[in-house]
Design a protein around this motif. Structure first.
Motif, PDB file in Angstrom:
ATOM      1  N   LYS A   2       0.387  -1.498  -0.289  1.00  0.00           N
ATOM      2  CA  LYS A   2      -0.081  -0.140  -0.153  1.00  0.00           C
ATOM      3  C   LYS A   2       1.163   1.649   0.073  1.00  0.00           C
ATOM      4  O   LYS A   2       2.059   1.137   0.693  1.00  0.00           O
ATOM      5  N   PHE A   5       0.072   6.130   3.495  1.00  0.00           N
ATOM      6  CA  PHE A   5      -1.103   6.731   4.489  1.00  0.00           C
ATOM      7  C   PHE A   5      -1.285   7.978   4.557  1.00  0.00           C
ATOM      8  O   PHE A   5      -0.492   8.606   4.949  1.00  0.00           O
ATOM      9  N   LEU A   7      -3.878  10.640   5.224  1.00  0.00           N
ATOM     10  CA  LEU A   7      -4.996  10.970   5.654  1.00  0.00           C
ATOM     11  C   LEU A   7      -6.134  11.682   5.027  1.00  0.00           C
ATOM     12  O   LEU A   7      -7.360  11.892   4.911  1.00  0.00           O
ATOM     13  N   VAL A  10      -7.815  10.810   1.868  1.00  0.00           N
ATOM     14  CA  VAL A  10      -8.501   9.556   2.278  1.00  0.00           C
ATOM     15  C   VAL A  10     -10.175  10.538   2.608  1.00  0.00           C
ATOM     16  O   VAL A  10     -11.102   9.915   2.547  1.00  0.00           O
ATOM     17  N   ARG A  13     -11.317  12.013  -0.135  1.00  0.00           N
ATOM     18  CA  ARG A  13     -12.289  11.307  -1.626  1.00  0.00           C
ATOM     19  C   ARG A  13     -13.585  10.412  -0.404  1.00  0.00           C
ATOM     20  O   ARG A  13     -14.847  10.469  -1.267  1.00  0.00           O
ATOM     21  N   TRP A 156      -8.718   0.688   8.181  1.00  0.00           N
ATOM     22  CA  TRP A 156      -7.064   0.820   7.513  1.00  0.00           C
ATOM     23  C   TRP A 156      -5.836   0.031   7.643  1.00  0.00           C
ATOM     24  O   TRP A 156      -5.604   0.666   6.689  1.00  0.00           O
ATOM     25  N   TYR A 158      -5.089   1.993  10.749  1.00  0.00           N
ATOM     26  CA  TYR A 158      -4.216   3.336  10.884  1.00  0.00           C
ATOM     27  C   TYR A 158      -4.055   3.219  12.196  1.00  0.00           C
ATOM     28  O   TYR A 158      -3.744   3.854  12.831  1.00  0.00           O
ATOM     29  N   VAL A 207     -11.670   4.481  -1.030  1.00  0.00           N
ATOM     30  CA  VAL A 207      -9.687   4.385  -1.231  1.00  0.00           C
ATOM     31  C   VAL A 207      -9.230   2.970  -0.505  1.00  0.00           C
ATOM     32  O   VAL A 207      -8.382   2.366   0.037  1.00  0.00           O
ATOM     33  N   TYR A 210      -5.838   2.808   0.136  1.00  0.00           N
ATOM     34  CA  TYR A 210      -4.297   2.841   0.967  1.00  0.00           C
ATOM     35  C   TYR A 210      -5.138   2.298   2.314  1.00  0.00           C
ATOM     36  O   TYR A 210      -4.184   2.185   3.426  1.00  0.00           O
ATOM     37  N   CYS A 211      -6.693   0.792   1.961  1.00  0.00           N
ATOM     38  CA  CYS A 211      -7.073   0.006   3.179  1.00  0.00           C
ATOM     39  C   CYS A 211      -5.874  -0.741   3.096  1.00  0.00           C
ATOM     40  O   CYS A 211      -6.112  -1.805   2.395  1.00  0.00           O
TER      41      CYS A 211
END
Ligand code: SF4
Length: 220
Positions: A2, A5, A7, A10, A13, A156, A158, A207, A210-211
Motif C-alpha cells: 500500500k 497513508f 489521511l 483519504v 475521497r 484501514w 491506521y 480508498v 490505502y486500506c
C-alpha cells in the motif's frame, strides 16, 4: 504494497463518496439551526443506541417544546418520556435530560460551560457525546469515536485498538487537529453506508488503495 497513508486525501475521497447519503444526525440538526451546546448534547443523548432515522425526528419533536434547560424543566417525566418515544430507554433518557437541565440551572447559572470535563461530569454523558457536542456546537477541536469510526480506522490499519476509548486516544495523537471534527462527520456516514459492519463495499470503495482491510474476510 500500500502507498503511505495520506489521511487528507483519504478524507477528501470519502467526502465525495458520502455526498449522496444523509448526514450524521448531529450535523443534520446543526444545519437545521439546532446549534447550541445544550441542543447538541441533548440530541447526542437521544441518539445513544438509536438510529439517526429516529434521532432526528425525536430531537425535532422535543425541540418544538424545549430548546433550553429552563424550557425542558417545565416538562415532567411522563411528558418527556412520551416525547422521546421511539428511542431506546426513553424513560431513562427522560430522567437523564431533566438531571442535566437541573444541574445547568443550579450549578452553572443556566449556561452549559463549553468544557469537556464539565460535560462528562453530567450523568449520562460520555466522551463520545461530550466531544461531538463540543465539536459541532462550538467548533472546538474534538474527535468523537463511535462504532463506525472505531471500525473504519482499524480496518484501514491506521490504528490497532480494541475499544473506542483506545481509538480516541490514538487518533488524538495521529490526526492533525484541523481534521478532528471531520473524523466524525465523514466516517459515521462512511461506516454506515460503505465500510459497513458486515460485507463492506470494498470493490467500489474510493480508498481501497490505502486500506489494509484488517479483519475483512468477506466483502461486496
Ligand atoms: S476498502 Fe473495504 S474495509 Fe477498507 S475502507 Fe473501503 S470498504 Fe472499508
Amino acid at each position: 504494497m500500500k502507498p503511505d497513508f495520506n489521511l487528507s486525501l483519504v478524507l477528501a475521497r470519502i467526502e465525495d463518496a458520502i455526498r449522496p447519503y444523509p448526514k450524521a444526525a448531529m450535523f443534520d440538526l446543526a444545519e437545521r439551526g439546532y446549534t447550541s451546546l445544550f441542543e447538541q448534547l441533548i440530541s447526542c443523548i437521544i441518539s445513544i443506541r438509536t438510529l439517526d432515522e429516529t434521532t432526528i425526528p425525536v430531537s425535532l419533536r422535543l425541540f418544538e417544546k424545549a430548546r433550553t434547560p429552563e424550557q425542558l424543566l417545565v416538562l415532567d417525566i411522563p411528558t418527556l418520556t412520551e416525547l422521546l418515544d421511539g428511542t431506546t430507554y426513553p424513560d431513562q433518557k427522560a430522567y437523564t435530560l431533566r438531571g442535566i437541565a437541573e444541574r445547568i440551572i443550579h450549578e452553572f447559572d443556566g449556561t452549559l460551560p463549553a468544557d469537556f470535563d464539565t460535560l462528562i461530569s453530567l450523568k449520562g454523558v460520555g466522551p463520545k457525546c461530550a466531544n461531538l457536542a463540543l465539536g459541532v456546537a462550538t467548533g472546538q477541536a474534538a474527535i468523537s469515536v463511535d462504532i463506525h469510526v472505531h471500525r473504519v480506522v482499524n480496518r484501514w490499519g491506521y490504528v490497532h485498538t480494541r475499544q473506542p476509548e483506545q481509538t480516541l486516544k490514538v487518533l488524538e495523537t495521529q490526526v492533525p487537529q484541523a481534521q478532528w471534527i471531520n473524523i466524525n462527520r465523514l466516517l459515521m456516514p462512511f461506516g454506515k453506508h460503505i465500510c459497513t459492519g458486515t460485507l463492506p463495499h470494498c470493490s467500489t470503495c474510493p480508498v481501497l488503495d490505502y486500506c489494509e482491510q484488517v479483519g475483512v474476510d468477506r466483502h461486496r
